[in-house]
Every structure is written in C-alpha cells, then in structure tokens.
Design a protein around this motif. Structure first.
Motif, short mmCIF file in Angstrom:
data_model
loop_
_atom_site.label_atom_id
_atom_site.label_comp_id
_atom_site.label_asym_id
_atom_site.label_seq_id
_atom_site.Cartn_x
_atom_site.Cartn_y
_atom_site.Cartn_z
N ALA A 157 -12.31 -11.29 16.20
CA ALA A 157 -11.68 -10.68 15.01
C ALA A 157 -11.32 -9.24 15.32
CB ALA A 157 -12.64 -10.74 13.82
N PRO A 158 -10.32 -8.70 14.65
CA PRO A 158 -10.05 -7.26 14.77
C PRO A 158 -11.24 -6.47 14.23
CG PRO A 158 -8.25 -8.42 13.66
CD PRO A 158 -9.39 -9.35 13.71
N ARG A 159 -11.37 -5.25 14.69
CA ARG A 159 -12.44 -4.38 14.21
C ARG A 159 -12.08 -3.74 12.88
NH1 ARG A 159 -13.38 1.03 14.70
NH2 ARG A 159 -11.49 1.23 15.95
N VAL A 160 -10.81 -3.38 12.72
CA VAL A 160 -10.36 -2.62 11.54
C VAL A 160 -9.12 -3.27 10.95
CG1 VAL A 160 -9.60 -0.38 10.66
CG2 VAL A 160 -11.22 -0.48 12.55
N ALA A 161 -9.05 -3.31 9.63
CA ALA A 161 -7.83 -3.70 8.92
C ALA A 161 -7.18 -2.46 8.31
CB ALA A 161 -8.13 -4.72 7.83
N MET A 162 -5.96 -2.17 8.71
CA MET A 162 -5.17 -1.10 8.12
C MET A 162 -4.42 -1.71 6.94
SD MET A 162 -5.97 1.18 10.44
CE MET A 162 -4.81 2.54 10.35
N PHE A 163 -4.84 -1.37 5.73
CA PHE A 163 -4.42 -2.12 4.54
C PHE A 163 -3.48 -1.29 3.68
CE2 PHE A 163 -4.85 -4.58 0.67
CZ PHE A 163 -5.06 -5.88 1.13
N GLY A 164 -2.21 -1.70 3.64
CA GLY A 164 -1.23 -1.03 2.78
C GLY A 164 -1.38 -1.53 1.36
N ILE A 165 -2.23 -0.90 0.59
CA ILE A 165 -2.57 -1.39 -0.73
C ILE A 165 -1.41 -1.24 -1.72
CG2 ILE A 165 -3.62 0.80 -1.42
CD1 ILE A 165 -4.72 -2.75 -2.45
N THR A 166 -0.55 -0.27 -1.49
CA THR A 166 0.64 -0.09 -2.33
C THR A 166 1.70 0.66 -1.53
OG1 THR A 166 1.50 0.84 -4.41
CG2 THR A 166 -0.21 2.10 -3.29
N ASN A 167 2.95 0.44 -1.91
CA ASN A 167 4.03 1.21 -1.29
C ASN A 167 4.48 2.37 -2.18
OD1 ASN A 167 5.67 1.48 1.04
ND2 ASN A 167 7.44 0.68 -0.07
N ALA A 168 3.88 2.46 -3.37
CA ALA A 168 4.21 3.54 -4.29
C ALA A 168 3.63 4.87 -3.79
CB ALA A 168 3.67 3.23 -5.68
N CYS A 169 4.37 5.93 -4.02
CA CYS A 169 3.88 7.26 -3.63
C CYS A 169 4.48 8.29 -4.58
CB CYS A 169 4.25 7.60 -2.20
SG CYS A 169 3.53 9.15 -1.60
N ASN A 170 3.70 9.30 -4.90
CA ASN A 170 4.17 10.36 -5.79
C ASN A 170 4.89 11.47 -5.04
OD1 ASN A 170 1.59 10.90 -4.67
ND2 ASN A 170 1.34 12.62 -6.07
N LEU A 171 5.02 11.33 -3.72
CA LEU A 171 5.78 12.29 -2.92
C LEU A 171 6.99 11.59 -2.31
CD1 LEU A 171 2.93 14.21 -1.05
CD2 LEU A 171 4.01 14.78 -3.23
N ALA A 172 7.93 12.37 -1.83
CA ALA A 172 9.13 11.82 -1.19
C ALA A 172 9.41 12.62 0.09
CB ALA A 172 10.33 11.87 -2.12
N CYS A 173 8.50 12.51 1.06
CA CYS A 173 8.60 13.28 2.30
C CYS A 173 9.73 12.75 3.17
CB CYS A 173 7.28 13.22 3.05
SG CYS A 173 5.86 13.80 2.08
#
Length: 280
Positions: A40-56
């Motif tokens: 199994a992988p050691r870590v899951a990088m989890f994109g819980i939402t694509n919403a963001c209050n910034l617009a970099c």
C-alpha cells in the motif's frame, strides 16, 4: 484506536514502523525483511475540495475541476485506505478549510482510524475561534506563505494552541531576495520546518538562474530552521540529500486523490481492500 502504538508498513525489502501520535518513522532493513514487498502507499494526498478563497496566479490546480466529496464519501474512502495499510492522509485542494463539514470529517477519522492527519492551508481561515474543533487532531499543519495573506495570525494561533506547523514557500527570484528575513520571522513565530518549492510557471522572469541557485543553497545553509527542498529543483542545488535520486515516488510512496473523485487509483485500491475486508 490507539495512536500510541506503532503501525507496521511493508516496503520493498524493508519494514517501516510508524507512530501516529508523534509522527516518528523507524525503517528496518535486514535479512529478515529482504522478502517484504510494498502492499500500500504510505501517504494519501487527498484533494478534499477544489474550492479556494484565493486566486493565486501561480496555482497549478485545474480550477475547472469539480468538488464531489461529502463527509460520508471521503470518510469511507479514507477508512478503506487505512484498512489497506495507508498510514497518513494529507489534505489539500483547493483550501481544505473551505470544505463544508471538514471538522466533522477530521473528528470522525480521528475516532475510527489511526491515520495521521495533516493539512496544507493558506491559513486565512485559521483563528482562535475556529481552531478548538480541530485541536489535537492534526499531526502537522503546513501554512503556504503568500504575500498579502495574514499568515502570521494563523501562525500565532497554531503556536499558541500547541499545534505543530511548518511552512511552504514558493521560491522565485523575488522571494529569494527576502528569504533570509522571512526564515527568521518564521522561526520566531514557532515554525518547525520549511518546504521550498521551485517556481515552474510560464513567467521566465521569475525562474532562478545558476547564480540564484547558488544563493539559495547559501540561504538554506544559514537558515535558523530546517529546510526541505522539492525534487523539482533536481540536482541544481549544492545541499545535502537525505535520499539519492530525484524520484518523488508518486504512485508508490504516496498517491494523489482528486477533488472530483476521478482518476482515483488510490480510491479504487481502497474500495477493493474494503470489500475484501467485509468478506473475511
């Protein structure tokens, strides 16, 4: 679920022991572990939402990607990954604290798994009033430091409430000039370590030159806090390396799960593991 117990995690030819409460990793490689293979992988990088209050303007995420997770579906997927052997989850996005029900999700997984939970955030939503819902539930909070955002307020909240935190810095030519002063300020605010990320965007005027690379290596050597360097720098910097090579081990040591639930290698892996567990 006892987070004070080490979890065993098989690697290729080695055994990793991970302590969820402290984040300590112990790697054992000897004759007895030579036949082990990663399951199994050691870590899951989890994109819980694509919403963001910034617009970099430098943000690399696909802003058209939808946000499909709910507390229930995210919790089920992450429990499946935990049961399959994943040790840690690192929430990202988007801005994780913009996800509706984030505190409920973190609390549920804190109760039902031994996953070490971490989060990367721009820090703009962190203050003394909201943090009690998350207190004691994260291993590391990583603050992405941008000009014009109140990162110091978030840092003071985290430090004042005993939360371990580190910083992410995007390094371009402008940031390089102010880096020594910023590292001093981060150390004074209680930052544990700094991850340095290379600007790889389309604006060539922001890219580091060879002399900039040398200057960055000097700033890292003089830093008052530990610095970690992204593999995106390759072998350009004359700094000590913990591991040989420039492979970030995406898909093996860690997997990325997107906010829209598509292209989820790890999620499919978790569902299969969950079904097998139910049939045992």
């Amino acid at each position: 679920m006892d987070r004070r117990q080490f979890r065993a995690h098989a690697l290729d030819g080695a055994q990793l022991y991970f302590h969820p409460a402290s984040g300590v990793h112990v790697r054992v490689a000897n004759a007895a572990t030579s036949g082990l293979r990663r399951k199994a992988p050691r870590v899951a990088m989890f994109g819980i939402t694509n919403a963001c209050n910034l617009a970099c303007d430098f943000c690399s995420r696909d802003t058209a990607r939808s946000s499909g997770w709910t507390v229930a579906t995210a919790a089920a997927t992450l429990r499946g990954l935990h049961d399959a052997g994943v040790l840690e989850v690192a929430y990202g996005g988007g801005e994780p604290f913009a996800f509706r029900g984030f505190a409920d999700l973190v609390a549920e997984l804190d109760t039902t798994t031994t996953l070490a939970q971490h989060v990367t955030t721009n820090g703009t939503r962190i203050d003394d009033a909201m943090w009690p819902a998350f207190a004691g539930r994260f291993g590391i909070v990583r603050l992405s430091i941008y000009d014009g955002t109140p990162w110091l307020r978030a840092a003071e909240t985290l430090t004042g409430l005993g939360q371990r935190w580190g910083a992410n810095l995007l390094i371009d030519r402008a940031r390089l000039r102010t880096l020594p002063q910023l590292l001093i300020a981060l150390a004074a605010a209680g930052c544990r370590d700094v991850s340095l990320l290379s600007y790889v965007g389309p604006d060539a005027s922001r890219h580091l030159h060879a002399d900039d690379d040398r200057a960055l290596a000097d700033r890292i050597a003089d830093s008052p806090i530990p610095c970690r360097v992204s593999v995106c720098f390759g072998d350009r910097l004359s700094v000590p390396r913990l591991l040989a090579g420039d492979d970030c081990e995406a898909g093996r040591d860690f997997v990325s799960i997107t906010s829209d639930g598509r292209d989820q290698v790890a999620a499919r892996f978790a569902v299969v593991a969950r079904k097998r567990a139910l049939h045992r």
